[in-house]
Every structure is written in C-alpha cells, then in structure tokens.
Write an enzyme that holds these catalytic residues in place. Structure first.
Site, PDB file in Angstrom:
ATOM      1  N   VAL A 193      -2.724  -7.936  -2.918  1.00  0.00           N
ATOM      2  CA  VAL A 193      -2.161  -8.576  -1.733  1.00  0.00           C
ATOM      3  C   VAL A 193      -2.745  -9.969  -1.508  1.00  0.00           C
ATOM      4  O   VAL A 193      -2.201 -10.760  -0.731  1.00  0.00           O
ATOM      5  CB  VAL A 193      -2.383  -7.681  -0.494  1.00  0.00           C
ATOM      6  CG1 VAL A 193      -3.848  -7.701  -0.057  1.00  0.00           C
ATOM      7  CG2 VAL A 193      -1.480  -8.072   0.658  1.00  0.00           C
ATOM      8  N   GLY A 205       0.822  -1.212   0.000  1.00  0.00           N
ATOM      9  CA  GLY A 205       0.000   0.000   0.000  1.00  0.00           C
ATOM     10  C   GLY A 205       0.846   1.247   0.000  1.00  0.00           C
ATOM     11  O   GLY A 205       0.429   2.304   0.484  1.00  0.00           O
ATOM     12  N   LYS A 247     -10.469  -5.677  10.640  1.00  0.00           N
ATOM     13  CA  LYS A 247      -9.150  -5.281  11.132  1.00  0.00           C
ATOM     14  C   LYS A 247      -8.762  -6.076  12.374  1.00  0.00           C
ATOM     15  O   LYS A 247      -7.590  -6.415  12.565  1.00  0.00           O
ATOM     16  CB  LYS A 247      -9.123  -3.780  11.431  1.00  0.00           C
ATOM     17  CG  LYS A 247      -9.301  -2.891  10.211  1.00  0.00           C
ATOM     18  CD  LYS A 247      -8.218  -3.118   9.169  1.00  0.00           C
ATOM     19  CE  LYS A 247      -6.907  -2.451   9.532  1.00  0.00           C
ATOM     20  NZ  LYS A 247      -5.904  -2.553   8.437  1.00  0.00           N
ATOM     21  N   GLY A 253       1.152   5.318   3.176  1.00  0.00           N
ATOM     22  CA  GLY A 253       2.213   4.503   2.600  1.00  0.00           C
ATOM     23  C   GLY A 253       3.258   5.321   1.879  1.00  0.00           C
ATOM     24  O   GLY A 253       4.459   5.053   1.977  1.00  0.00           O
ATOM     25  N   TYR A 294     -15.782  -3.078   9.078  1.00  0.00           N
ATOM     26  CA  TYR A 294     -14.370  -2.721   8.927  1.00  0.00           C
ATOM     27  C   TYR A 294     -13.600  -3.032  10.208  1.00  0.00           C
ATOM     28  O   TYR A 294     -12.519  -3.631  10.168  1.00  0.00           O
ATOM     29  CB  TYR A 294     -14.255  -1.242   8.586  1.00  0.00           C
ATOM     30  CG  TYR A 294     -12.832  -0.735   8.527  1.00  0.00           C
ATOM     31  CD1 TYR A 294     -11.996  -1.084   7.475  1.00  0.00           C
ATOM     32  CD2 TYR A 294     -12.320   0.099   9.527  1.00  0.00           C
ATOM     33  CE1 TYR A 294     -10.691  -0.621   7.407  1.00  0.00           C
ATOM     34  CE2 TYR A 294     -11.018   0.560   9.471  1.00  0.00           C
ATOM     35  CZ  TYR A 294     -10.207   0.204   8.413  1.00  0.00           C
ATOM     36  OH  TYR A 294      -8.910   0.660   8.365  1.00  0.00           O
ATOM     37  N   GLY A 312      -0.551   4.736  -1.300  1.00  0.00           N
ATOM     38  CA  GLY A 312      -1.572   5.493  -0.584  1.00  0.00           C
ATOM     39  C   GLY A 312      -0.968   6.657   0.171  1.00  0.00           C
ATOM     40  O   GLY A 312       0.245   6.889   0.130  1.00  0.00           O
TER      41      GLY A 312
END
Length: 245
Positions: free
Chosen positions: A51, A10, A139, A16, A135, A13
């Site tokens: 990924v 990432g 996570k 990132g 979400y 981003g």
C-alpha cells in the site's frame, strides 16, 4: 441495486475476506489489493502489492467507484517504523490516489485503539481520542490524513471497530471459550465495583473429576447452528452468570 466496482485493501485478511465475500454476494465487482492472495469467490480481481507503493496503489484504485481501506500493520509487529509507514504513509498514498482518480467513496477502517483506556464508558462520538501506544497513535494519525482528504473534497468515512473475531479467528477469546467449555464460570462484571484481577483464578483441570470435564465439554464446546455459544442450563437468557472470587 446499482453495481459498484469496489477495491478492498487488505482483502486477504480475516475481515477483508469477509468484506470481499459480502460485496460479491451483493452483486458488486471486487478487486483486492494485498501482499498475499486468498481463496476468494470467482471473479474477484487480485492486485499484489504494498500500500506504500504509489504505482501499485494507482493501478489498484484505477476504475473503482468505492474503496474499503483495511490494510494495517498490527501491534504484534512491535516495529514503530512499520506501524507508521504502513498505517499512516500507506493511508496517505491511497487517499491521494483516490482523490486523483475520482473515487466516489472511501471507507477507512481505523480502530478503537485511538481511545486508549477511556476515562469513562460508553465511548461516544464526542469522546476525545487519547491513544496510549504506538499502534493507537498511528491509527489516529491515519484518521487525521482522512480528515485532511475530506476537507479537500474526498468523501471519506471512518469506522473504529473493536476486536474483530468470529469463526476461524477467536484469538485470545479462544482461551475464554475453552474455559467455559471446561465448566468454569466466567467472571461477569456489572455496573458495580469490579473484582480485583488477582482475585480471579481459573479452576485447574485436576480440581474436577475427568468424567465431569468430558461431559461439560461435549455439551458446550461448539457453537449452535446460529453461531452462538450455548448457555449453561442453570442460567437464563436474561440473567448474568455468577461472579466468582
């Protein structure tokens, strides 16, 4: 300083990219695994791929000493399959590759969303995660995958950042800064009873003369050289602004 070969997933981003730039500035070799390329400093290697793709991930991890895992499907996707497959399954694929290829260190970027709405604040290392939406659940499941990998001998650290923002990415906070630049007093909540949400009203532009609005905007609409937003002259650095009902 020891020169380390790092993989940033990432890396195209917002966060990132900042991480890639910092690692390069510190003298490390950097590789970026992402679906989209970005304008990185010279010398940064780019691997395009998903990924969840084991072959691509194996290629990206190969030869790396440290891996910074930032790839995540964000809540705006509103797609529970993507939230699980990218955030959980993709993390497992990456961890397996890191274990197989002998990576020395993995840093996994999780989220404070794993806590949902905490019963008490501040949130401490002993606070039990209690996500309230898809979400946050995804996570947290990714964190469990990291813990499983750590038990199997992989060196994994987990960080749980709050909302990440800065120059170029203010998100909803841009509304707040526009509000302040317009001369409105933001609501400041201390350690006492908060104001009811319905009691807070954003002053309308037409409530103030245009000249006053322009004067306020010209003096407060941009951050200082240090990156901080200037305070209003009537408020000292150690005194919170007034609370408006």
């Amino acid at each position: 300083m020891v020169r380390v070969r790092c993989l940033v997933t990432g890396g195209s981003g917002y966060f990132g990219s900042l991480l890639v730039e910092r690692l390069v500035a510190d003298g490390h070799e950097v590789r970026n695994l992402d679906l989209l390329a970005a304008d990185h400093p010279d010398g940064v290697e780019f691997v395009r791929g998903d990924v969840r793709d084991r072959a691509v991930v194996h290629e990206a991890v190969s030869g790396c000493d440290a891996v910074f895992h930032n790839v995540a499907q964000v809540p705006l996707a509103n797609d529970e399959y993507l939230l699980r497959s990218v955030n959980v399954d993709g993390t497992r694929v990456l961890l397996e590759a890191c274990s197989d290829l002998g990576v020395g260190k993995v840093v996994h970027t999780s989220s404070s969303a794993v806590f949902g709405v905490p019963d008490t604040n501040p949130v401490l290392p002993t606070t039990v995660p209690k996500p309230e939406e898809a979400y946050g659940h995804a996570k947290l499941a990714a964190e469990w995958a990291c813990l499983d990998a750590a038990r199997d001998g992989l060196d994994v650290s987990i960080v749980r950042p709050r909302t990440i923002l800065g120059h170029g990415r203010l998100g909803i906070f841009g509304i707040l800064f526009d509000w302040i630049a317009d001369g409105a007093d933001p609501v400041v909540l201390g350690d006492r009873e908060p104001l009811p949400v319905r009691a807070r009203r954003r002053p309308r532009r037409r409530d103030r003369p245009p000249a006053r609005r322009r004067a306020r905007r010209s003096s407060t609409s941009a951050p200082t050289a240090s990156g901080r937003w200037p305070r209003r002259s009537s408020t000292s650095a150690n005194t919170p602004g007034p609370v408006r009902g």
